[in-house]
Every structure is written in structure tokens, then in C-alpha cells.
Design a protein around this motif. Sequence first.
Motif, PDB file in Angstrom:
ATOM      1  N   TRP A 628       0.829  -1.216   0.000  1.00  0.00           N
ATOM      2  CA  TRP A 628       0.000   0.000   0.000  1.00  0.00           C
ATOM      3  C   TRP A 628       0.858   1.259   0.000  1.00  0.00           C
ATOM      4  O   TRP A 628       0.491   2.279  -0.563  1.00  0.00           O
ATOM      5  N   HIS A 629       2.025   1.175   0.666  1.00  0.00           N
ATOM      6  CA  HIS A 629       2.935   2.315   0.665  1.00  0.00           C
ATOM      7  C   HIS A 629       3.445   2.582  -0.751  1.00  0.00           C
ATOM      8  O   HIS A 629       3.523   3.739  -1.191  1.00  0.00           O
ATOM      9  N   ALA A 630       3.788   1.507  -1.469  1.00  0.00           N
ATOM     10  CA  ALA A 630       4.270   1.645  -2.854  1.00  0.00           C
ATOM     11  C   ALA A 630       3.179   2.214  -3.759  1.00  0.00           C
ATOM     12  O   ALA A 630       3.472   2.901  -4.745  1.00  0.00           O
ATOM     13  N   MET A 631       1.922   1.917  -3.426  1.00  0.00           N
ATOM     14  CA  MET A 631       0.808   2.416  -4.235  1.00  0.00           C
ATOM     15  C   MET A 631       0.441   3.857  -3.883  1.00  0.00           C
ATOM     16  O   MET A 631      -0.396   4.471  -4.556  1.00  0.00           O
ATOM     17  N   GLY A 632       1.049   4.389  -2.803  1.00  0.00           N
ATOM     18  CA  GLY A 632       0.760   5.751  -2.402  1.00  0.00           C
ATOM     19  C   GLY A 632      -0.575   5.928  -1.715  1.00  0.00           C
ATOM     20  O   GLY A 632      -1.152   7.011  -1.738  1.00  0.00           O
ATOM     21  N   LEU A 633      -1.072   4.885  -1.034  1.00  0.00           N
ATOM     22  CA  LEU A 633      -2.381   4.988  -0.386  1.00  0.00           C
ATOM     23  C   LEU A 633      -2.307   5.696   0.962  1.00  0.00           C
ATOM     24  O   LEU A 633      -3.344   6.062   1.522  1.00  0.00           O
ATOM     25  N   GLY A 634      -1.091   5.847   1.528  1.00  0.00           N
ATOM     26  CA  GLY A 634      -0.957   6.602   2.780  1.00  0.00           C
ATOM     27  C   GLY A 634      -1.591   5.940   3.979  1.00  0.00           C
ATOM     28  O   GLY A 634      -2.228   6.610   4.789  1.00  0.00           O
ATOM     29  N   SER A 636      -0.613   4.301   7.201  1.00  0.00           N
ATOM     30  CA  SER A 636       0.538   4.031   8.066  1.00  0.00           C
ATOM     31  C   SER A 636       0.266   4.599   9.457  1.00  0.00           C
ATOM     32  O   SER A 636      -0.139   5.769   9.594  1.00  0.00           O
ATOM     33  N   LYS A 801      -9.176   3.291  -1.735  1.00  0.00           N
ATOM     34  CA  LYS A 801      -9.091   4.051  -2.982  1.00  0.00           C
ATOM     35  C   LYS A 801     -10.316   4.945  -3.155  1.00  0.00           C
ATOM     36  O   LYS A 801     -10.196   6.118  -3.553  1.00  0.00           O
ATOM     37  N   ARG A 804     -10.028   7.836  -0.641  1.00  0.00           N
ATOM     38  CA  ARG A 804      -9.038   8.832  -1.065  1.00  0.00           C
ATOM     39  C   ARG A 804      -9.590   9.701  -2.192  1.00  0.00           C
ATOM     40  O   ARG A 804      -9.380  10.918  -2.220  1.00  0.00           O
ATOM     41  N   ARG A 808     -10.103  13.740  -2.093  1.00  0.00           N
ATOM     42  CA  ARG A 808      -9.557  14.666  -3.082  1.00  0.00           C
ATOM     43  C   ARG A 808     -10.654  15.580  -3.641  1.00  0.00           C
ATOM     44  O   ARG A 808     -10.431  16.772  -3.872  1.00  0.00           O
TER      45      ARG A 808
END
Length: 810
Positions: A628-634, A636, A801, A804, A808
Motif C-alpha cells: 500500500w505504501h508503494a501504491m501511495g495509499l498513505g 501508516s 481508494k 481517497r 480529493r
Amino acid sequence: MSSRRLATVDRAAWDALPGMVVLLDAAGDALHVNTALAAFARREPARLLGRSWQELLDADSRRQLIERLAGRQDFAVSLPWAGAGGETAWVEWSGRWRADTRQWLCLLHDASAGKRVESEARAQASLFRLLADNVPVLIAYYRASDFQCQFANKAYARTFGTDENAIVGKTFADVIGKAASEQIQPMVELMILHQQAASYERQLPQPDGSTRFIEVHLLPHVGEQGQTIGAFVLISDITKHRLAERAVRESEERLAKFMQASAEGIVFHKDGFITDANPPLCALIGYSLDELLGRPTLDFVAPEHVARVATVMAAGQETAYESAVVDKAGRRIAVEFIVRTMLRGGERMRMTIVRDIRDRQAAQARIHHLAHHDALTGLPNRMSFMEQLQHHMAAAESEGTRLALLFIDLDHFKRVNDSLGHLVGDTLLRTVSARILASLRGTDVVARFGGDEFMVLLHGGPSQEQQHDDVDEVARKLLAAIEVPVNADGRPISVTPSIGVAFFPGDASTPDELIKNADSAMYLAKSRGRANHQCFDRGMADSAYAALVLEGQLAHALDRGEFELYFQPQVRLRDDRLVACEALLRWNHPERGLLLPDQFIPVAERQRLMLQIGQWAMKEAARCALRWHAMGLGISPVAVNLSTVQFQSVGFVEAVALVLAEDGDAREAASLLELELTERMLMDDLGEVKHRLLRLKALGLGIAVDDFGTGYSSLGHLKELPIDKIKIDRSFVHDLPGNRDSAAITRAIVQLGLSLGLSVIAEGVENEAQRQFLAQQGCEQIQGLLIGAAMPAAKFEDWVKQRREAERRA
């Protein structure tokens, strides 16, 4: 005499004529119409003078006649004429141009009757053509004098490569070819000479290389003077019939060859008497063909089957059934009859295949034995035992007697197979089965139920007390007999049995229920130390059975991939932003469905299975967090719960380090994880707890205290331990904001956490009132059903997703 007088005399003469006459001037005006024409037109003569006569013609006819008149040449034409009554008549005009007087003298003749005859002739000819072109026969007519074709239908013409118009005028030889013409010339001459019909067959080659078979009939056409003036040719395509006859002949030839080559007996019989038989049949029953021919078929059928065979023969059935025949020596032979009705040599008769099934019956008996008996011990197997149990229970119910079912399981038998091999295990099972049989009465039923499980069905005594006494005695004998060491390859091996007992009718009403309860009693015996017997007790047996079954299933759950992490989102209260999540363990049990941790974690901790399960959960959480970090989902951190056994185990910190290093950057993986410990786990051996937490922090992991407020930890504990977050237990959140005590405790925990510089999160938030209260107190984060339920990884990822995207847009 003046011309006018002459004209008058002419008119009088024309009126006297029996035919119709009209005198026209050069312009086509009628100068005179005789009385015959006026009568035919049914009008007064004066009304036809001038151009009035043209009203009797339609526009097309009028145009044709005027064109003839304008030509100043004699003419003859047939035109339709409209009568006074509206009917149409055909009139033939014969015009003579008189140049001297510049007049037309026209004679008219009623041709209606001829036209009708001609029309009817054409209609009949058309009808004949229609009929000839649509009958399934080739038709032609040839003139006898020169053999030229005068007529042919479409089928005839197309068959010989032309059409019905082009063929007219061609000779017989032109149409069918010189060779064919010479071949049939004798039949043609015979037909002409004797004036009798002739017929013959011949083959007609086709352009595609195939051959058609045709049947030709020549019919003489005899004139009034008795001479042959022509011949009708009628041709029928008999290809299907000849091919069918050929197929029948070939079929009969194949059948004859099959009869000789077949390994099975075949007999033909008509009206019950044998007409033919092949060598295998003769060999089967020991008679020669001469001895069989003409004899009744029933003479060779076993007496007890004669009635059945006679019924099948009388009904003409085509069927297959088992029967028996008697050979020449009087021996009975089991056979199968396969009976069919068929044509042979043009006669309708019965064919019977006689199949020797003695080997098949022996094999079926063997298969039946194998299907109902255990191959290793020779005892009845599970299927056979279930059938017998059903029968004995029904008999006991009708007779008012009792039954006892003993479920015998060998303790730790798997260790024998694993350590000494299956051959030794098989020897042990055969010995145990023999000992069980030796310990029982002949009326008792014994079966191998599968693996190392045996069933014993005992017929009980007249009373319940007597039945229990008998069962106790049998169980003790079995325990003593089975535990005697067995010599296997020079090694003394011993096993003990655990025996469960269920009674009928007391403990069950169906076979399945009786077996299930005996099985439960067996697990109760295992839970009480093994090598004993226990009678079914519903409460205790269910508990023991469930624990043992779950224990065994947990041991294989990891290998089978049955565990799964669900993720529940955690939201920051000040801006309602998704910041983290908690990983929650679930077990996809193959029988019971999705199990929550409290349904299996206690058992896993007792059996120390929690170490492997916890290690897997941490590894899976780290994998998801990195993805999820690699996908940029934030998302953490991802919080992972620790069990007491796991946290206190030797080498725990090293095991965590191995998990973090497994997917690459250990520091990055650690920054994405948060370990949750319960408050109670912090209360034992503060020094060791602090040392472990510091080592975990050094790896880069976050530390959170779960269920805070329920463990009575001191403020000193919190000050000394490297903790990042405290989580308010759901038991306090549940009653907010209405419960005063819960509200006070929650308020205090929030203030305590904030004063110590710790993050505070509340779990179990389910409604807006709870959310608002926590926000008012300064609680930083919440999780619960108000935000979202725990979800499988894929579903959680989709949920994030969507959230997010909504954030946005907002």
C-alpha cells in the motif's frame, strides 16, 4: 348506272351476305355496315357508321387496326371485340384495299369458338407441362419414324444435360449417347415391332463420378391405322433401392462373417426353432450345428428360466437379460441373452447373442466382497457396517432389545506409521483386528471403520444395568487384549485403545447419530488420558471433542492457507482523514466458516501454535503495508496484535527482525508497522518488558497499548516504557456518552495520554454521539463500525481508494 346506284346495289348485295361486311373509307370511317355485322354487334347499322364502330375495339386493338388501314395493303388480323352485353369476342378481319374507289372492303368472321379451343388447348398443354415437370419420373416422347424427341419434362432434359426446349428435335442417340443407344436398341425394336411395353434397368454415370441406377419403361404410341407412331419413355431413379439392397447384402455378408469370427455365441431362430448357430455357441453348449438345427430353443434353457425366455420370445422384445442354459453334459451355464429381431435372407427372424458370464459373475462377487470388506484385515468396511447397523437398529426397535456401539481408536498410531513405516503399521492393524475378534462373541459385529478406527456392535442384555455391565466387561477385555505388545520385525510394539460407547435406544435414534455419539465418547476417553473407555455424556463429550478437533485442525491451518488478515480503518478526528488501520486475524475454517480470534486463539496459545500463527500474521501485515505504501495509499501504520505467548517467547525480537528483513528494506517495513500489546502484558517483569520494547523500538516499530483502562497499570509503568499510543478499550466507548462512569474514565484516559505525549485512539466507535464526545475530549483517532468494519485485504484496498478519491474531491 351511277356510282351511287352502284353503291346502293352493292350495299343490298352485302346485306344479303351471311357474313359480316364493313365498307371503310381511306380515313377509316365506316360507309356501310351490313346487317350481319350490326346483328353481331347488337346495334343498329346507323350507329356503327362513321367512327362509331371503333368503340367496339379496345385501345390496343384500335391502334393495330388503324395501323393496318394506313398501310393501304391487304391484311388479315384477329382482334378482340367488345359485344353489347359486355362479353368479349374474337373477330378475324380480312381487309381488301380498293384503290380505284379508295375504300376498304373488310370481311369479319367470329373466331371466338376457335380462340376458346385454342386457349383450352394451351391451358391443357400448360397443365400437362406442369404435371410432367413435377412428377418424380423422367418423361419423354420420341417419334418412331426418326427417333426424334418431341417432348421432354424438365427432369428428363436436365438428367441428360440440356433443357426441355433444346432437347426437342434431338434423336435418341443424341440424348443418351451412342453406346447406350446401341445397348438398348433391341428393346426399342421389340417394343415397336410387337407394340408392347418394354422395360429395362441400366446404370447412368454422373459428372461427379458417381453412378445412378435407373429403371426405363418404353410405352408404344399406336396410331389409328394400327401403326407405331411414337414411344413414351418413363424413367424412375431407383438408386436408393439398389443401394439399400446392396447394403442389405453387404450387411448379411458382414453378419455371416461376424457369426464366424465372433467369440460369443450367436443363434438364429424363427418361430422358436433354431435355424442357424455359430461355432462359439456350439462349443459353449457342446452340440454340433446339425444337432441344433430345427430344435426348439427352449430345449436348451435352464428349467427355472424357461418361462421368462418364452415371454420375451412371444412379445418380440428387443432386450438384454441374464439367464442360464444347460449344456450337453447337463451343466448349468450362466449367460446373458441379447435379443434382436432382424431380416436375414429376406426373412424376419430373431437373433440372440449368448454371452458366457460365469467369469463376470465371479468377478462381481469378488468386487462385492471387496466393496464390503477391508482389504487389509478382512473385516467388514464402513459401508458394510453402516448397512448392518441400520438393519440391527431396526430389528432392535421392533423387538424391544438394546444395542451398544463401541468406537475403538488406537492411541498415537500415527507415530507407528511415521517412525516404523506403513508395513509395520499394517501388521499391527491385522493383529489388533484378530484380537478384537477373539475377544467377542460370534453374534457381535466387528468392522474396520477406517485408518486405525474399529467398530464393535454388541447386543445388550435385558436391562439397562445389565447392558452397562456387559459393555464394561467387553471394553476391559478389549483394552487388555489390544495393549499386549506385538512383535514386528523383531521389535515389540504396543498401542493402547481409547474406546467410546453409545447405547441404543438411549443415546441416539439413527445410525449416524449413534456413531457420532460413540465418536464423541471416544474423544472424551482420549481427553481423560487415553487407554480407557467412556460412555457417551453429551455435555462433557461435546467440549472434549470440540477442543481435540480444533487442536488437530489448527496444526494444519497454516499449511493449508486457512488464515487471513482483515483490516479495520483508523481515522483522525480533527479532519476525518484515514491515517492507519488494524490487522485482525481470521480463520477460514473448512467446516465452521469464518472464525474470530477468541474462538481459536486460547487453544492456539495452549498448544504453543500461536508462535507460528503470530509470525505469519506479522509477515502478512508487513507485506500488505509495503504494497500500500508503494501504491501511495498513505495507510501508516498497520497495527498488529501480539499474544502473550508470542511476546514472552525466547527469540521473539529476533523473529520480528527476520520478518522485517524478508521483503527488502527492514527499516521501511518497520516504519509502516505498529505492534499492539495488551495492558496486562506490560504488568509482568517490568524490566524485561522494557528491554524488549526498547529493542523493538530500535528496529523502527511503533508500540501501542491495547485495551487500555482494563489492566490497572500504574502511571509509573507508562512513564518508563517506550510507548507511542494508547487505545481506549471498547467496553468504555460502548456506553458513551450517556454512562457517567464510562465518560469519566474515557476523559481521564485521553487527558493522561495527551499529558504524557502519547497518541490516543478509541476503538468500537459505532455512532455519531460517541464520535462527537471523543472529539470534544481531544481524542486523536477512532476506529469502529461508524468508520468501517474489518475487511479482507482486497476489499479494504478498494475501500481506501474510494475514500481517497472522495477526500480529493472534497
